[in-house]
Design an enzyme around this catalytic site. Structure first.
Site, PDB file in Angstrom:
ATOM      1  N   LYS A 135     -34.985-107.972  43.327  1.00  0.00           N
ATOM      2  CA  LYS A 135     -34.095-108.135  44.186  1.00  0.00           C
ATOM      3  C   LYS A 135     -33.968-109.575  44.849  1.00  0.00           C
ATOM      4  O   LYS A 135     -34.747-110.357  44.839  1.00  0.00           O
ATOM      5  CB  LYS A 135     -34.721-107.428  45.551  1.00  0.00           C
ATOM      6  CG  LYS A 135     -33.708-106.671  46.545  1.00  0.00           C
ATOM      7  CD  LYS A 135     -32.978-105.565  45.943  1.00  0.00           C
ATOM      8  CE  LYS A 135     -32.274-104.929  47.004  1.00  0.00           C
ATOM      9  NZ  LYS A 135     -31.843-103.429  46.390  1.00  0.00           N
TER      10      LYS A 135
HETATM   11  N1  GLU Z   1     -28.908-102.352  45.243  1.00  0.00           N
HETATM   12  C1  GLU Z   1     -28.910-100.914  45.003  1.00  0.00           C
HETATM   13  C2  GLU Z   1     -30.171-100.407  44.938  1.00  0.00           C
HETATM   14  O1  GLU Z   1     -30.994-100.844  45.987  1.00  0.00           O
HETATM   15  C3  GLU Z   1     -28.524-101.115  43.311  1.00  0.00           C
HETATM   16  C4  GLU Z   1     -29.224-101.856  42.492  1.00  0.00           C
HETATM   17  C5  GLU Z   1     -28.597-102.036  41.005  1.00  0.00           C
HETATM   18  O2  GLU Z   1     -27.652-101.306  40.774  1.00  0.00           O
HETATM   19  O3  GLU Z   1     -29.294-102.705  40.431  1.00  0.00           O
HETATM   20  O4  GLU Z   1     -30.715 -99.465  44.331  1.00  0.00           O
END
Ligand code: GLU
Length: 419
Positions: free
Chosen positions: A106
């Protein structure tokens, strides 16, 4: 809402809660509670007036035992190192819960993007992508949208990476615009998995979803799409939705498409003519409804709010919306909570489809995307509820961690120890 609960400590507590139900050695488990590495960068960005502003940015790569690190990038003033670490860990266990071949990562930048022009956001995003370039790529770490980022930012990251690497590599980032290699169905994917989880949850618990009353906290990409799909596809009755301006309520049900166009034209839900009254955030969260969908940020429901929650079922669209104390309170009160790492996994699942299509240089129809997504979410739901019934796990969240920690630990064990 609680500001003093550290989400990284919440993640570690969730892992500890599951430990009692898994046959994983304590030293292996300890490793699964910390990120492998965290990049911290200070981005110097030229403002439109020629001045330079410095922004703090992070990327946490939590675990890569099951595949490349995967997860979104958030632009928000409350981004912190520990928040990014927690969110990256939740991605590991989310990918494992739905059994897609990814680890978790992240990123985040400390910024209130509403205060900056599109050109400034573009320069910021390209500066961030330049810092990330050595550690991302289709086989290493694949960013995606999260709070306050979307197709526009992903297209800039792709372009920066491809320019610096002198290649074409659309699978470096997901959540792109369809004309830049994005997948059909990606924008609605998170809301769609929330809807599917709600549908399965009602059926599993023997409750009727048609005409059930629903409150949705948060009207961003996850909340507004989930509200729309729960309304249109499940024929439930969305009685309340909220954004940062406040909550709107109508016992006869809100017209979600109409509320969305009000928000698009005025910038907020408050003042919507189709509401019979306006509520505070706390009033929305404690409404006597069949289903509550927290779809805003982490820690939205703490123990004091949980004590007053009257919903029978909670389906988490946001990441980490319940504090561990709230979880305990709701478990004691027999409120069925279907966790984020299952319910909002549609986003990363369709990101996975996007990455597969990019690698194959092929394009799936939206129908195929939605069918494959439904299969993955329903299979994961069944695995989770089977495990819940097969262990003494106190709630569905702990059952989800049991399933996902086992999968990560097995992959780590099979890889052996190096060096
Ligand atoms: N930000 C989204 C989540 O928290 C999507 C992450 C992604 O598609 O890699 O799941």
């Amino acid at each position: 809402m609680s500001d003093d609960v550290n989400p990284f400590e919440s993640l570690q507590e969730q892992i500890d809660d599951a430990a009692a139900y898994i046959d994983v050695a304590p030293d292996v488990l300890e490793r699964l509670k910390h990120p492998e590495r965290v990049l911290e960068a200070n981005l110097s960005v030229e403002m439109d007036d020629g001045s330079i502003e410095v922004f703090k940015a992070f990327r946490s790569q939590f675990n890569g035992d099951r595949g490349p690190y995967k997860g979104g990038i958030r632009y928000h003033p409350n981004v912190s190192r520990d928040e990014v670490k927690a969110l990256s860990g939740w991605m590991v266990y989310k990918s494992a819960t739905v059994d897609i071949p990814y680890g978790g990562g992240k990123g985040g930048i400390v910024i209130d993007p509403r205060k900056y022009s599109a050109n400034e956001i573009e320069r910021l995003t390209r500066a961030y992508a330049t810092e990330l370039r050595p550690i991302i790529g289709p086989d290493k770490d694949i960013p995606a949208p999260d709070v306050n980022t979307g197709q526009r930012e992903m297209n800039w990251i792709k372009d920066t990476y491809e320019t610096l690497e002198n290649t074409t590599a659309p699978g470096t980032v997901t959540g792109k615009a369809p004309t830049s290699g994005g997948s059909a169905g990606r924008v609605k994917a998170t809301g769609r998995s929330v809807m599917l989880t709600a549908r399965e949850a009602f059926e599993y618990l023997g409750k009727e979803v048609e005409s059930a009353t629903v409150a949705v906290q948060g009207f961003g990409n996850a909340g507004s799409v989930a509200a729309g799909l729960i309304d249109e596809e499940l024929n439930a009755n969305i009685v309340a939705v909220s954004d940062s301006s406040g909550a709107i309520y109508n016992s006869d049900g809100l017209d979600i498409a109409d509320a969305r166009s009000h928000k698009n034209s005025t910038g907020q839900l408050s003042g919507y003519g189709g509401a019979s009254k306006e509520l505070t955030n706390r009033e929305l969260l404690t409404l006597d409804v069949d289903l509550l969908v927290p779809a805003a940020l982490e820690n939205a429901i703490d123990a004091s709010i949980a004590a007053d929650v009257e919903a029978d079922i909670i389906v988490e669209a946001a990441n980490g919306p319940l504090t561990p104390d709230a979880d305990d309170e709701l478990t004691d009160r027999d409120v069925a909570v279907f966790p984020d790492i299952l319910a909002n996994a549609g986003g990363v699942t369709v990101s996975y489809f996007e990455w597969v299509q990019n690698r194959q240089r092929f394009h799936w129809t939206e129908e195929r995307v939605n069918e494959e997504l439904e299969r993955i979410i329903c299979d994961a739901f069944d695995t989770l509820t089977d495990r819940y019934e097969g262990t003494d796990a106190p709630n569905y969240r702990t059952a989800a961690y049991v399933v996902s920690i086992e999968r990560v630990a097995h992959a780590a064990k099979e890889a052996g120890q190096f060096p």
